[in-house]
Design an enzyme around this catalytic site. Structure first.
Site, mmCIF file in Angstrom:
data_model
loop_
_atom_site.group_PDB
_atom_site.id
_atom_site.type_symbol
_atom_site.label_atom_id
_atom_site.label_comp_id
_atom_site.label_asym_id
_atom_site.label_seq_id
_atom_site.Cartn_x
_atom_site.Cartn_y
_atom_site.Cartn_z
ATOM 1 N N GLN A 278 0.794 -1.283 0.022
ATOM 2 C CA GLN A 278 0.058 -0.016 0.057
ATOM 3 C C GLN A 278 0.897 1.275 -0.130
ATOM 4 O O GLN A 278 0.447 2.292 -0.266
ATOM 5 C CB GLN A 278 -0.953 -0.018 1.238
ATOM 6 C CG GLN A 278 -1.993 -1.020 1.273
ATOM 7 C CD GLN A 278 -2.886 -0.880 2.447
ATOM 8 O OE1 GLN A 278 -2.995 -2.263 2.919
ATOM 9 N NE2 GLN A 278 -3.287 0.301 2.963
ATOM 10 N N CYS B 279 -9.568 2.143 9.254
ATOM 11 C CA CYS B 279 -9.939 2.955 10.360
ATOM 12 C C CYS B 279 -8.586 4.007 10.371
ATOM 13 O O CYS B 279 -7.494 3.343 10.395
ATOM 14 C CB CYS B 279 -10.132 2.434 11.412
ATOM 15 S SG CYS B 279 -8.978 2.341 12.786
#
Ligand SMILES: Cc1cc2nc3c(=O)[nH]c(=O)nc-3n(C[C@H](O)[C@H](O)[C@H](O)COP(=O)(O)OP(=O)(O)OC[C@H]3O[C@@H](n4cnc5c(N)ncnc54)[C@H](O)[C@@H]3O)c2cc1C
Lengths: 790, 299
Positions: A229, A377
């Protein structure tokens, strides 16, 4: 200052497809036709396969490793142990939070599933046979499976590798003002307490982690195809760990099958495969199985929280106290900004205007896998949001007030923004009351309460739960936010080609969020070039500007802003070229619909495509050729998306099962670039929130065996049990973001768990039930009912 | 998920399958739907030397009416049962259980015969078969055909009385008595399956199969109750069945039977729930299942 409207009003035409258009996702053409390119799809000539030998024990001394039987298997090329890596100084590696982590264990294993050795073979089946044949001699040690145990005075020390480490404490951290909070509590009529464990969960992307390390024995160049990522940050980590020159490392993160935070950390498998390729001189592929992904890679949450809310009898919240223990696993590999030990937990005051708050937290080493990633989150916001929303709901019961009215009385008001919270955050914008009223209207809140009263008379257990969450995303301003020292800016490079088509290169990396579409739309908005004419390139460190990657809902707030600004910079240059073409002064030009025209004579105009061509063919004297630029954006503040979710449930008193009858979600994420993609993100988040509240957790027995290490026990809801979602929106732009967008990837995961659980508690609170920990499994509901009857 | 190496055979006749079994015996595993065997092989919990795939054997995939029973052949998939009108009218317990077996993907491949052969205590079909009183038909090259009552077939968890040389060719499940005796009478039988699962595709936390037949006086003439996932193997609750047979149905009677079922089982406490919880769900489900079975029989 804030505007709240019901709809986006696109300025561009549907053909251009700028902000506000629900255009179809560009990436889906290849993804839904099976023409994507994932790490495991890549096959290189001569490629070898690696399988890791993992510890069956949660805590055990390693006496020795016998790899002779494995080496004797036909097709096994090499067996790598920590001892071997130590010779190259690679047995340990730094984590993203400044700790060290064993690459392959040498002294002892510290969690079940820890990497102990690696077998490299000609095919993955033989590699597995080889791994089964490696004999490791272990002496089991006492095991710590939760932070409370870890703090006991006679607890075994897990990190014997750290010099002078005499306990299992990772860190102690606090936020807010202790004295002011005591004062607020002294003035309170009542204190409402919620004690709860936010269970360990796992991002469980459908594509597990993996790498193909291809280190050229000739040039020393390392091409790493990797599930990442954050490819740029990972390249830097690799340069630091392996001592490879950074220009010789190229990380390619191709299509990713989900990430959700799981693909932010650097895992031992990546390092071992790279070392193996370096030594053997052939490409080495390592792809985790599902089991390996679940037991060893970055988990999320695992917070033991005690929250206390000081309230007056009139229903005013005065202050908040929180004390927490965080289970960090065996290595501190939290992927949080360096200075924030509890991430952005300071958002725990939520949507409420209160005078004082104080948070204390302690991180503890345990014999469980390391991690602490932001599973959809933004850095511990899920835990914070859950706690305050559960507290507020319970406070309303305590005061015998309707939970919606109680929230209303305590919301931060629109005219208070920018609002400085009791923990020192500055909220950019918000209108909480409007969002909540909208959700209440959509679900028919008042009628539901009447129906609930009736149902209760019939003995049915029906509940309505609200969560009016505030999220905090877009890390972050460089003065406060860094990961291992790397500031959390992000970047965009834009090149407009002579024919007016463009290529946009990003430092962030999509894992399914739709960047190839959304970011093209930002350029379309700013330059009037159709979104379909813009190719978005990302995930290749040789071909994109440096960036910190995609997690924490930061891509739109940070890289989205960089994109808008780089496009605006090109538009400035385009204006000068247009002036030259139109033989007018730049000040006399106006920009509309992808054209510059001379004020007052709209017929005298040039389109962006004409200008692009001129940038390479017909430039004013002295101007550099080309129409391209790069921008690194350092956000002035974070953004604060918010919303209200309302859930209606019914409980089967016989089995404790609960079913969602209605789920209304009103989200405000500022300006919506592609409303369809935004809805998709919300659907996903609401589903994951449902999963965590209903069925999903990582759990361990007393010996540290993971009991949820496969998808038969780690539950992912299917379309069948996932509730039907009814979505609504309000739009309160971020005042500091160039296009007013706030980021939405995580709002629904942050906000929804409390809504589901509040609904269940609402159904049971007349029986005296005030809390059930997540996941609210049927047996926990049943037990609560038994206890309340007793 | 990499199994050990194995031989793979895919004969096209039943005789060849029986030959392979006769010759290779213990080291062979029959591959039907593969929905239990393949996962176990991938986890290396099972590593058979030879797989004999029976999916190419013809005439092994029908559901038909036999003499007083439904014949379910070895390659009938769970989804064939979901979609079978015969099953819907002739055996409500099966019809009620079929959609609860896993998810559509597994149902498209997995077989009833494979499920009982596997005898996973968490498998749903074995309970239904126990409640209804089914028979398993096995065949071997040298021993011919054997018809084995389900209670003798299922011996212990993951264990059956099937010989390594034998293959199941069909399972016979009783039709309701009234249907078989006088063709045009309304059904006087009913059945049901109650299952607690965490999500679609999950094995049962608790499963309860019930089967009732009523006599002309409305009294219970035949009763079956069997439990899934709450005992080391699928458990037939004989004591409760005896209580029911010969009595007039009533809520009180069902509650009593349910209490017996509750005390007969010995579930383990685990991530799915505590033992006390599961026992109580057995009680609740037995009551609900019997009530639903009765409603079906009285229709
Ligand atoms: C994700 C998942 C979820 C599941 N959920 C459930 C569930 O909720 N409830 C449930 O009951 N089951 C469930 N199952 C198991 C499923 O029902 C299997 O299909 C069934 O248990 C086995 O049938 P099969 O045809 O697939 O057998 P196979 O897997 O092919 O074989 C199983 C065993 O039976 C033997 N066998 C198969 N056929 C014969 C035969 N004709 N003669 C002799 N031996 C034979 C095999 O040799 C093997 O030992 C699930 C499976 C999966 C993968």
């Amino acid at each position: 200052m804030t505007t709240t409207t019901d709809h986006n009003h696109p300025i561009t035409t549907p053909e251009v497809g700028g902000i506000g258009h629900s255009i179809k996702r560009h990436e889906d053409d290849r993804l839904i036709q099976g023409a994507g390119n994932f790490v495991d799809d890549i096959v290189l000539p001569g490629m070898l396969h690696m399988t890791l030998v993992r510890s069956p024990w949660a805590h055990a001394t390693i006496n020795g490793i016998d790899s002779s039987a494995a080496e004797a298997i036909d097709g096994v090329v090499a067996v790598v142990t920590g001892e071997l890596l130590a010779e190259y100084n690679l047995a340990w590696m730094p984590t993203l939070s400044g700790d060290t982590q064993a690459v392959l264990a040498t002294d002892k294993v510290r969690y079940q599933g820890q990497e102990v050795a690696a077998v490299i073979a000609t095919d993955p089946y033989v590699a597995r046979d080889g791994a089964d044949a490696v004999v490791v001699d272990y002496d089991p040690l006492p095991v710590i499976t939760n932070p409370m145990q870890g703090l006991e005075s006679d607890a075994p020390i897990i990190r014997t590798d750290l010099e002078d480490k005499e306990d299992n404490v990772v860190y102690e951290w606090e936020a807010g003002d202790a004295a002011a909070t005591e004062e607020a509590f002294a003035k309170a009529d009542r204190v409402v307490t919620v004690e709860t464990h936010y269970p360990r969960s796992h991002p469980a992307p459908l594509e597990t982690c993996g790498i193909i390390a291809d280190v050229s024995p000739v040039t020393g160049e390392a091409t790493l195809y990797m599930t990442s990522q954050a490819p740029h940050a990972h390249r830097t980590v690799f340069a630091l760990v392996a001592g490879l020159p950074e220009q010789n490392i190229r990380i390619i993160s191709p299509d990713l099958g989900g990430g959700f935070g799981n693909k932010v950390p650097v895992y031992p498998g990546y390092v071992v495969a790279t070392a193996a390729s370096l030594v053997i001189g052939k490409p080495v592929k390592w792809i985790e199985t599902r089991y390996e992904n679940l037991i060893s890679t970055g988990f999320a949450r695992d917070y033991y929280m005690k929250g206390e809310l000081a309230v007056t009898n009139e229903g005013k919240i005065l202050g908040l106290k929180v004390d927490m223990l965080s289970d960090q696993g065996a290595f501190f590999a939290d992927a949080q900004p360096s200075k924030l030990r509890a991430g952005l937990f300071e958002i725990v005051t939520g949507s409420y205007d209160l005078q004082a708050a104080h948070v204390t937290t302690k991180g503890v080493y345990t014999n469980k896998a390391p991690g602490g990633v932001a599973y959809r989150c933004s850095f511990r916001v899920t835990e914070a949001s859950y706690l305050i929303e559960r507290l507020v709901q319970n406070a309303a019961y305590e005061l015998e007030m309707d939970p919606a009215e109680f929230r209303s009385m305590n919301f931060i008001q629109p005219d208070q923004f920018p609002y400085e919270s009791a923990t020192g955050l500055v909220y950019d914008s918000g209108d909480y009351e409007t969002a909540m009223r909208k959700a209440m209207e959509m679900i028919g809140y008042d009628e539901l309460r009447v129906e609930q009263a009736k149902a209760r008379e019939e003995g049915r257990l029906v509940g309505i739960g609200i969560a009016s969450f505030t999220d905090i995303v877009g890390a972050g301003p460089s003065k406060d936010y860094d990961i291992i020292g790397l500031k959390m800016f992000d970047s965009a490079e834009l090149r407009v080609h002579p024919t007016g088509k463009a290529i946009l290169k990003l430092g962030v990396k999509t894992q399914g969020q739709g960047h190839e579409t959304t970011f093209a739309q930002i350029v379309a908005e700013e330059l009037g070039i159709p979104a379909t004419d813009i190719k978005v390139v990302h995930g290749d460190t040789d071909n994109t500007p440096y960036g910190l990657g995609t997690y924490g809902s930061r891509s739109t707030p940070v890289a989205g802003a960089a994109t808008a600004i780089v496009a605006r910079n090109l538009r400035d240059k385009a204006r000068d070229i247009a002036a030259h073409m139109l033989e007018a002064s730049a000040d006399d030009l106006e920009w509309e619909n992808g054209k510059f025209s001379v004020k007052g004579s709209p017929d005298s105009s040039v389109s962006i495509q004409d200008i692009a061509f001129a940038a390479y063919t017909n430039l004013p004297e002295g101007m550099q050729a080309g129409l391209e630029g790069v921008h690194y954006y350092d956000p002035p503040n974070l953004t604060y998306p918010f919303g209200t979710y309302i859930v209606a449930v019914e409980i089967d008193a016989g089995t404790g099962q609960w079913k969602v009858d209605r789920m209304v979600a009103v989200d405000d994420c500022g300006v919506r670039i592609n409303p369809m993609i935004v809805d998709g993100q919300i659907h996903g988040g609401l589903t994951e929130g449902y999963a965590m509240s209903n069925m999903q957790f990582m759990t361990f027995d007393d010996d540290g065996n993971c009991l949820t290490a496969h998808f038969d026990s780690y539950m992912i809801p299917t379309a069948w049990e996932t509730p039907r979602f009814e979505l609504g929106e309000t739009i309160t732009p971020s005042p500091h973001h160039p296009i007013g967008a706030k980021g939405v990837g995580e709002s629904a995961t942050v906000g929804s768990p409390a809504a589901y659980v509040n609904a269940i508690i609402d159904a049971l609170q007349h029986r005296g039930v005030t809390n059930i920990d997540m996941p609210v499994l049927p047996d926990r509901v049943w037990q609560a009912l038994q206890d309340s009857e007793g | 998920m990499y199994p050990r190496a194995f031989d793979y055979l895919a004969p096209e006749t039943k005789e060849e399958v029986l030959d392979v079994l006769a010759e290779r015996g213990d080291e062979v595993k029959i591959l039907a739907g593969g929905q239990s065997l393949i996962p176990m092989m991938k986890l290396r919990l099972a590593s058979p030397g030879t797989l004999v795939d029976i999916n190419r054997v013809p005439d092994l995939d029908s559901i038909s009416i036999g003499n007083g029973h439904l014949t379910v052949q070895a390659l009938v998939r769970h989804n064939d049962i979901v979609n079978s009108e015969l099953v819907t009218t002739e055996n409500a317990a099966m019809a009620s259980a079929a959609p609860w077996i896993s998810d559509p993907i597994v149902r498209n491949l997995g077989t009833l015969a494979g499920s009982v052969a596997h005898h996973d205590p968490e498998g749903d079909w074995a309970s239904v078969m126990l409640a209804c009183g089914a028979q398993v038909v096995a065949e071997s090259r040298d021993g011919g055909e054997r018809v084995i009552p389900i209670t003798e077939f299922l011996t212990d968890m993951f264990t059956t009385s099937l010989q390594p040389t034998e293959m199941i060719t069909e399972v016979r499940v009783p039709r309701y008595a009234s249907r078989t005796t006088h063709e045009h009478a309304p059904p006087r039988g009913g059945g049901n399956y109650q299952k607690l699962e965490r999500k679609v595709g999950d094995y049962a936390t608790v499963g309860v199969a019930t089967h009732l037949e009523l006599g002309d006086d409305g009294g219970i003439s035949k009763a079956g109750i069997a439990l899934t996932s709450v005992y080391p193997h699928n458990l037939k609750v004989t004591e409760a069945e005896h209580l029911l047979v010969g009595s007039q149905p009533s809520d009180e009677l069902f509650a009593e039977a349910a209490e017996i079922a509750k005390s007969a089982c010995t579930p383990a406490s685990d991530v799915r729930g505590s033992a006390e919880y599961k026992k109580d769900v057995v009680r609740v489900f037995t009551e609900r299942g019997l009530a639903a079975s009765l409603a079906g029989a009285q229709r």
